[in-house]
Scaffold this active site. Structure first.
Site, PDB file in Angstrom:
ATOM      1  N   GLN A  56       3.017   2.054  -0.242  1.00  9.33           N
ATOM      2  CA  GLN A  56       2.864   1.586  -1.626  1.00  9.33           C
ATOM      3  C   GLN A  56       2.323   2.657  -2.553  1.00  9.33           C
ATOM      4  O   GLN A  56       2.478   2.563  -3.770  1.00  9.33           O
ATOM      5  CB  GLN A  56       1.943   0.368  -1.683  1.00  9.33           C
ATOM      6  N   LEU A 105       0.828  -5.908  -4.836  1.00  8.66           N
ATOM      7  CA  LEU A 105       0.622  -4.949  -5.924  1.00  8.66           C
ATOM      8  C   LEU A 105       1.912  -4.224  -6.285  1.00  8.66           C
ATOM      9  O   LEU A 105       2.021  -3.661  -7.360  1.00  8.66           O
ATOM     10  CB  LEU A 105      -0.470  -3.946  -5.534  1.00  8.66           C
ATOM     11  N   HIS A 146       1.536  -9.351   6.024  1.00  6.75           N
ATOM     12  CA  HIS A 146       2.076  -8.845   4.763  1.00  6.75           C
ATOM     13  C   HIS A 146       2.058  -7.310   4.743  1.00  6.75           C
ATOM     14  O   HIS A 146       3.058  -6.669   4.407  1.00  6.75           O
ATOM     15  CB  HIS A 146       1.251  -9.427   3.597  1.00  6.75           C
ATOM     16  N   GLU A 147       0.908  -6.727   5.137  1.00  6.93           N
ATOM     17  CA  GLU A 147       0.776  -5.265   5.075  1.00  6.93           C
ATOM     18  C   GLU A 147       1.639  -4.579   6.140  1.00  6.93           C
ATOM     19  O   GLU A 147       2.246  -3.536   5.866  1.00  6.93           O
ATOM     20  CB  GLU A 147      -0.689  -4.842   5.217  1.00  6.93           C
ATOM     21  N   HIS A 150       5.149  -4.118   5.117  1.00  8.45           N
ATOM     22  CA  HIS A 150       5.387  -2.933   4.268  1.00  8.45           C
ATOM     23  C   HIS A 150       5.753  -1.725   5.126  1.00  8.45           C
ATOM     24  O   HIS A 150       6.555  -0.884   4.714  1.00  8.45           O
ATOM     25  CB  HIS A 150       4.129  -2.586   3.467  1.00  8.45           C
TER      26      HIS A 150
HETATM   27 NI    NI Z   1       2.206  -5.964  -0.645  1.00  7.20          NI
END
Ligand code: NI
Length: 181
Positions: A56, A105, A146-147, A150
């Site tokens: 991210q 984010l 969730h992470e 990614h």
């Molecule tokens: Ni996220």
């Protein structure tokens, strides 16, 4: 803080780095790793997030950070200590899943309802390569899923079952208050 944000732009959904699988960390205890983790926490706190993955902020490596201080504790969720997890691997415990609202984010302004496993075990390392592991449930397990998604180039909107449960935060909250969602 502004410096960090300038140095490390928060990438948004659709950016190619967010769509690819990240590389495992092979060298531990490096200054580069420490700087990266610092930048990840700074970016996460600046945006009041509870988790962040290295892709991210533009680094396609398998590192996630999470922390849930929540001084108001309005959701009644136990705090999650600030954690850096390098090369994390998740093992789901049982089949039970639950749906709940998530935001990201990299998907600013939006929220969506996502199914996740309720219980899981995580294994990984800290920045020096020491093993870090544990078994968690609920919100903590959700953030980890969730992470870690990614790190595999996956963002939460692709996991939403019913696309009606996806929209702008304020509008969705209005719909929930009215009992529409
Ligand atoms: Ni996220």
């Amino acid at each position: 803080m502004a410096n960090i944000i300038e140095k490390r732009t928060l990438l948004r959904m659709g950016h190619p780095i967010l769509l690819k699988s990240a590389e495992p960390i092979q060298e531990f205890g490096t200054l580069w790793l420490r700087d990266l983790a610092d930048d990840m926490f700074a970016a996460m706190h600046a945006e009041k997030g509870v988790g962040l993955a290295a892709p991210q902020i533009g680094e396609s490596v398998r590192i996630i950070v999470l922390a849930y201080p929540d001084p108001d504790n309005k959701r009644g969720i136990p705090p999650i200590p600030a954690t850096v997890l390098v090369n994390p691997v998740l093992t789901f415990v049982g089949d039970e899943q639950e749906e709940d609202w998530e935001s990201c984010l990299s998907v600013p302004g939006l929220i969506g309802k996502v199914p996740r496993y309720k219980n899981l075990r995580y294994d990984g390392c800290d920045m020096d390569g020491n093993p870090v592991n544990g078994e968690v449930e609920g919100f903590h397990a959700r953030i980890l899923q969730h992470e870690c998604d990614h790190l595999d180039g996956k963002l939460y909107p692709t996991r939403i079952i019913n696309s009606v449960s996806f929209g702008f935060k304020e509008e969705i909250e209005m719909a929930r208050e009215m009992g529409v969602l």
